[in-house]
Design an enzyme around this catalytic site. Structure first.
Site, short mmCIF file in Angstrom:
data_model
loop_
_atom_site.label_atom_id
_atom_site.label_comp_id
_atom_site.label_asym_id
_atom_site.label_seq_id
_atom_site.Cartn_x
_atom_site.Cartn_y
_atom_site.Cartn_z
N ASP A 41 -6.98 -19.53 19.53
CA ASP A 41 -5.72 -19.12 20.15
C ASP A 41 -5.90 -18.00 21.17
O ASP A 41 -6.89 -17.25 21.14
CB ASP A 41 -4.75 -18.61 19.10
N ARG B 141 -3.44 -23.20 20.09
CA ARG B 141 -4.28 -23.71 18.99
C ARG B 141 -4.25 -25.23 18.93
O ARG B 141 -5.17 -25.86 18.43
CB ARG B 141 -3.78 -23.17 17.63
N GLY C 67 -8.26 -19.64 12.85
CA GLY C 67 -8.97 -20.41 13.87
C GLY C 67 -9.78 -21.59 13.39
O GLY C 67 -10.02 -22.53 14.15
N LYS D 181 -20.77 -17.03 21.04
CA LYS D 181 -20.78 -16.34 22.35
C LYS D 181 -21.82 -15.23 22.25
O LYS D 181 -21.48 -14.06 22.07
CB LYS D 181 -19.39 -15.73 22.54
N GLU E 145 -16.44 -20.89 10.45
CA GLU E 145 -15.81 -19.98 11.42
C GLU E 145 -15.62 -20.69 12.76
O GLU E 145 -16.40 -21.58 13.12
CB GLU E 145 -16.68 -18.72 11.56
N ASP E 146 -14.61 -20.28 13.51
CA ASP E 146 -14.35 -20.90 14.81
C ASP E 146 -15.28 -20.38 15.89
O ASP E 146 -15.84 -21.14 16.67
CB ASP E 146 -12.88 -20.74 15.22
N PHE F 53 -12.87 -16.48 27.76
CA PHE F 53 -11.94 -16.56 26.64
C PHE F 53 -11.58 -18.01 26.37
O PHE F 53 -11.09 -18.73 27.24
CB PHE F 53 -10.68 -15.72 26.90
N ASP G 298 -18.28 -13.87 18.04
CA ASP G 298 -18.20 -13.16 19.32
C ASP G 298 -19.06 -11.89 19.20
O ASP G 298 -20.28 -11.95 19.32
CB ASP G 298 -16.72 -12.89 19.58
#
Ligand code: IMP
Ligand code: MG
Length: 176
Positions: A159, A165, A44, A131, A99-100, A152, A103
């Protein structure tokens, strides 16, 4: 959700560009005189990493690490393993993890513990999105791009089932 689900733009490419610039400025200021190892988490973070490092004006190294959660569910199980590790030594280096999305926080907590055991000189985290509503374990994000709602997200490297992506904007995937 399905492959037919329609992505709706949450942050467009201009907003992403401005945010990546802001993050690069903060990081550049903090790492002057150092030469850190940037560790991107696959897959990601690849697009974010590529844009970010072009704006960093100090010597650095780049590595990628691939993690996987045990189990098949969409939810992070918290049982993470390293699928593809680092080639470079971590001991004594300034490590910045890229990091993308954070969560539940379980994936990144595992990785930070894993890297901390290798005795880096310093260890920091840069995340494109956060998030916080879904957090299960506390995580300190040193450099944060966007705080996002409990939806989401896809695009700009993120993705859904390996799709989307390539979208240049950060989008919310909505059910049709
Ligand atoms: P965590 O362990 O729950 O924090 O999960 C983090 C990982 O789950 C991220 O690195 C992403 O790969 C994935 N993930 C979590 N939320 C999303 C999302 O909204 N879109 C795409 N991937 C996500
Ligand atoms: Mg990820």
């Amino acid at each position: 959700m399905s492959f037919q689900s329609k992505p709706r733009i949450l942050f467009n490419r201009q907003q992403i560009e401005a945010t990546v610039k802001k993050l690069a400025a903060e990081i550049s200021k903090d790492y002057q005189g150092k030469s850190p190892l940037l560790v991107g988490i696959l897959k990601g973070s690849f697009m974010f990493m590529a844009d970010l490092i072009r704006l960093l004006d100090f010597p650095l190294e780049v590595e990628f690490i691939r993690l996987s959660s045990y189990g098949r569910g969409k939810e992070s199980s918290g049982k993470v393993k390293v699928v593809q590790g680092l080639q470079s030594q971590v001991k004594g280096k300034d490590i910045l993890v890229i990091e993308d999305i954070v969560d539940t926080g379980l994936t990144i907590s595992f990785l930070l513990d894993y890297l901390r055991k290798k005795k880096p000189a310093s260890l920091k985290l840069c995340a494109l999105t956060d998030k916080p509503s879904r957090r299960q374990t506390p995580v300190t994000i040193d450099y944060l791009g966007f705080t996002v709602p409990d939806k989401f997200l896809v695009g700009y490297g993120l993705d859904w089932d390996e799709k989307f992506r390539n979208l240049p904007d950060i989008c919310v995937l909505e059910d049709n």
